[in-house]
Motif scaffolding. Structure first.
Motif, PDB file in Angstrom:
ATOM      1  N   PRO A   1     -21.885   1.639 -16.904  1.00 33.55           N
ATOM      2  CA  PRO A   1     -22.723   2.681 -16.306  1.00 33.55           C
ATOM      3  C   PRO A   1     -22.160   3.151 -14.984  1.00 33.55           C
ATOM      4  O   PRO A   1     -21.351   2.462 -14.347  1.00 33.55           O
ATOM      5  N   GLY A   2     -22.581   4.327 -14.556  1.00 31.08           N
ATOM      6  CA  GLY A   2     -22.129   4.854 -13.278  1.00 31.08           C
ATOM      7  C   GLY A   2     -22.562   3.956 -12.131  1.00 31.08           C
ATOM      8  O   GLY A   2     -23.601   3.299 -12.180  1.00 31.08           O
ATOM      9  N   ALA A   3     -21.748   3.913 -11.089  1.00 32.85           N
ATOM     10  CA  ALA A   3     -22.038   3.079  -9.922  1.00 32.85           C
ATOM     11  C   ALA A   3     -21.648   3.845  -8.669  1.00 32.85           C
ATOM     12  O   ALA A   3     -20.905   4.830  -8.722  1.00 32.85           O
ATOM     13  N   ALA A   4     -22.168   3.385  -7.532  1.00 28.81           N
ATOM     14  CA  ALA A   4     -21.783   3.966  -6.246  1.00 28.81           C
ATOM     15  C   ALA A   4     -20.436   3.392  -5.823  1.00 28.81           C
ATOM     16  O   ALA A   4     -20.214   2.178  -5.906  1.00 28.81           O
ATOM     17  N   TRP A   5     -19.548   4.260  -5.390  1.00 28.53           N
ATOM     18  CA  TRP A   5     -18.216   3.857  -4.950  1.00 28.53           C
ATOM     19  C   TRP A   5     -17.909   4.483  -3.602  1.00 28.53           C
ATOM     20  O   TRP A   5     -18.411   5.570  -3.276  1.00 28.53           O
ATOM     21  N   ALA A   6     -17.073   3.818  -2.828  1.00 29.27           N
ATOM     22  CA  ALA A   6     -16.447   4.407  -1.649  1.00 29.27           C
ATOM     23  C   ALA A   6     -14.965   4.097  -1.734  1.00 29.27           C
ATOM     24  O   ALA A   6     -14.568   3.082  -2.333  1.00 29.27           O
ATOM     25  N   GLY A   7     -14.150   4.966  -1.168  1.00 23.19           N
ATOM     26  CA  GLY A   7     -12.721   4.726  -1.271  1.00 23.19           C
ATOM     27  C   GLY A   7     -11.924   5.431  -0.191  1.00 23.19           C
ATOM     28  O   GLY A   7     -12.388   6.398   0.424  1.00 23.19           O
ATOM     29  N   VAL A   8     -10.741   4.916   0.036  1.00 24.35           N
ATOM     30  CA  VAL A   8      -9.719   5.596   0.837  1.00 24.35           C
ATOM     31  C   VAL A   8      -8.560   5.883  -0.094  1.00 24.35           C
ATOM     32  O   VAL A   8      -7.987   4.958  -0.690  1.00 24.35           O
ATOM     33  N   ARG A   9      -8.248   7.155  -0.272  1.00 28.47           N
ATOM     34  CA  ARG A   9      -7.127   7.565  -1.115  1.00 28.47           C
ATOM     35  C   ARG A   9      -5.925   7.803  -0.199  1.00 28.47           C
ATOM     36  O   ARG A   9      -5.940   8.692   0.645  1.00 28.47           O
ATOM     37  N   PHE A  10      -4.886   6.994  -0.381  1.00 29.05           N
ATOM     38  CA  PHE A  10      -3.736   7.067   0.502  1.00 29.05           C
ATOM     39  C   PHE A  10      -2.777   8.173   0.085  1.00 29.05           C
ATOM     40  O   PHE A  10      -2.652   8.496  -1.101  1.00 29.05           O
ATOM     41  N   PHE A  11      -2.081   8.715   1.066  1.00 34.41           N
ATOM     42  CA  PHE A  11      -1.036   9.695   0.771  1.00 34.41           C
ATOM     43  C   PHE A  11      -0.008   9.052  -0.153  1.00 34.41           C
ATOM     44  O   PHE A  11       0.300   7.855  -0.018  1.00 34.41           O
ATOM     45  N   PRO A  12       0.524   9.798  -1.119  1.00 38.72           N
ATOM     46  CA  PRO A  12       1.472   9.199  -2.072  1.00 38.72           C
ATOM     47  C   PRO A  12       2.584   8.402  -1.402  1.00 38.72           C
ATOM     48  O   PRO A  12       3.236   8.876  -0.468  1.00 38.72           O
ATOM     49  N   GLY A  13       2.778   7.180  -1.886  1.00 39.43           N
ATOM     50  CA  GLY A  13       3.874   6.347  -1.426  1.00 39.43           C
ATOM     51  C   GLY A  13       3.576   5.478  -0.225  1.00 39.43           C
ATOM     52  O   GLY A  13       4.432   4.672   0.173  1.00 39.43           O
ATOM     53  N   THR A  14       2.366   5.581   0.370  1.00 41.38           N
ATOM     54  CA  THR A  14       2.090   4.847   1.604  1.00 41.38           C
ATOM     55  C   THR A  14       1.306   3.557   1.398  1.00 41.38           C
ATOM     56  O   THR A  14       1.325   2.682   2.265  1.00 41.38           O
ATOM     57  N   ALA A  15       0.605   3.404   0.278  1.00 43.76           N
ATOM     58  CA  ALA A  15      -0.246   2.227   0.085  1.00 43.76           C
ATOM     59  C   ALA A  15       0.529   0.919  -0.080  1.00 43.76           C
ATOM     60  O   ALA A  15       0.077  -0.121   0.412  1.00 43.76           O
ATOM     61  N   PRO A  16       1.678   0.883  -0.777  1.00 40.97           N
ATOM     62  CA  PRO A  16       2.352  -0.407  -0.970  1.00 40.97           C
ATOM     63  C   PRO A  16       2.710  -1.116   0.331  1.00 40.97           C
ATOM     64  O   PRO A  16       2.653  -2.355   0.394  1.00 40.97           O
ATOM     65  N   ALA A  17       3.082  -0.382   1.376  1.00 40.81           N
ATOM     66  CA  ALA A  17       3.409  -1.027   2.646  1.00 40.81           C
ATOM     67  C   ALA A  17       2.180  -1.697   3.245  1.00 40.81           C
ATOM     68  O   ALA A  17       2.270  -2.768   3.849  1.00 40.81           O
ATOM     69  N   LEU A  18       1.008  -1.078   3.084  1.00 43.65           N
ATOM     70  CA  LEU A  18      -0.235  -1.671   3.572  1.00 43.65           C
ATOM     71  C   LEU A  18      -0.617  -2.900   2.755  1.00 43.65           C
ATOM     72  O   LEU A  18      -1.016  -3.932   3.296  1.00 43.65           O
ATOM     73  N   LEU A  19      -0.470  -2.801   1.445  1.00 44.15           N
ATOM     74  CA  LEU A  19      -0.900  -3.872   0.551  1.00 44.15           C
ATOM     75  C   LEU A  19       0.112  -5.010   0.450  1.00 44.15           C
ATOM     76  O   LEU A  19      -0.251  -6.136   0.103  1.00 44.15           O
ATOM     77  N   GLY A  20       1.384  -4.695   0.699  1.00 46.79           N
ATOM     78  CA  GLY A  20       2.416  -5.704   0.524  1.00 46.79           C
ATOM     79  C   GLY A  20       2.750  -5.965  -0.929  1.00 46.79           C
ATOM     80  O   GLY A  20       3.270  -7.037  -1.262  1.00 46.79           O
ATOM     81  N   VAL A  21       2.458  -5.001  -1.792  1.00 47.09           N
ATOM     82  CA  VAL A  21       2.679  -5.142  -3.234  1.00 47.09           C
ATOM     83  C   VAL A  21       3.363  -3.882  -3.746  1.00 47.09           C
ATOM     84  O   VAL A  21       2.917  -2.769  -3.445  1.00 47.09           O
ATOM     85  N   PRO A  22       4.449  -4.003  -4.524  1.00 43.02           N
ATOM     86  CA  PRO A  22       5.079  -2.800  -5.089  1.00 43.02           C
ATOM     87  C   PRO A  22       4.113  -2.038  -5.976  1.00 43.02           C
ATOM     88  O   PRO A  22       3.339  -2.635  -6.735  1.00 43.02           O
TER      89      PRO A  22
END
Length: 225
Positions: A56-77
């Motif tokens: 079922p539908g749920a409430a979500w919040a998110g930060v959508r990162f600019f392409p290519g920038t999230a792996p450095a933050l996460l430390g995961v390829p």
């Protein structure tokens, strides 16, 4: 109901959604997201096809990162998260995630808590990757872009796989899809959209959109109205 705003983190978007019927498909966009729902922190990896949430539908919040920038933050390829949604605790130490979960839960709203977390953890963007996204988003060919960046095709592919989850040709295709969807949503006719977005013709546009999203351009626009 979906709402978004520019983030204080360069190039990122902060968004929220509340249930208003069956959950809609999430279309490929070249991005990765840090997510919050029902007291859990998750990561959405880069999609190569439409993702339809289960249940079922749920409430979500998110930060959508600019392409290519999230792996450095996460430390995961990025390629390890391609077409996946995973708990942040699967990537980071459980004790750290418990602390961050409590912090986001205590924030004035989860979206602000996620944004604060992202601002603290984000690494400076890689100039080469930023130039790659800009060139491909402008419709530049992959080979010409590699030459302009002064990087070999194999090295470019490796860098793209780590940062985006797939090679530069797939990234170019997904960015082209997003250009086309933006034009269609703005009322540009399909034939003109195909020409302006970089497709060979309208049939090419229809075929590529169907392969990436599971629907034709007409079906997507009909669902959006």
């Amino acid at each position: 109901m979906y709402e978004e705003r520019p983030s204080r983190l360069t190039g990122a978007v902060v968004w929220t959604t509340t249930p208003s019927g069956p959950p809609g498909a999430v279309l490929p966009d070249g991005c990765m997201d840090l997510l919050w729902t029902d007291g859990h922190l998750l990561v959405a990896g880069p999609d190569t096809h439409a993702y339809v949430p289960e249940g079922p539908g749920a409430a979500w919040a998110g930060v959508r990162f600019f392409p290519g920038t999230a792996p450095a933050l996460l430390g995961v390829p990025a390629h390890e998260l391609r077409d996946r949604r995973v708990e942040l605790a699967d990537l980071w130490p459980a004790s750290e995630v418990r602390r961050l979960t409590a912090r986001v839960a205590a924030a004035p709203d989860p979206a602000q808590g996620l944004e604060d977390l992202a601002l603290e953890r984000a690494a400076p963007p890689d100039p080469l990757l930023s130039r790659l996204v800009a060139a491909l988003d402008a419709g530049r060919p992959v080979a010409a872009t590699a030459d302009e960046l002064g990087i070999g095709a194999r090295q470019l592919h490796r860098r793209a796989l780590w940062a985006f989850g797939y090679g530069p040709k797939t990234l170019a295709r997904i960015l082209r899809l997003q250009r086309a969807l933006g034009l269609l949503r703005g009322g540009v006719p399909p034939a003109e959209t195909a020409a302006r977005a970089g497709y060979a013709d309208q049939a090419h546009l229809t075929r590529d959109v169907r392969e990436l999203t599971g629907e034709t351009p007409g079906q997507l626009m009909g669902r959006a109205t």
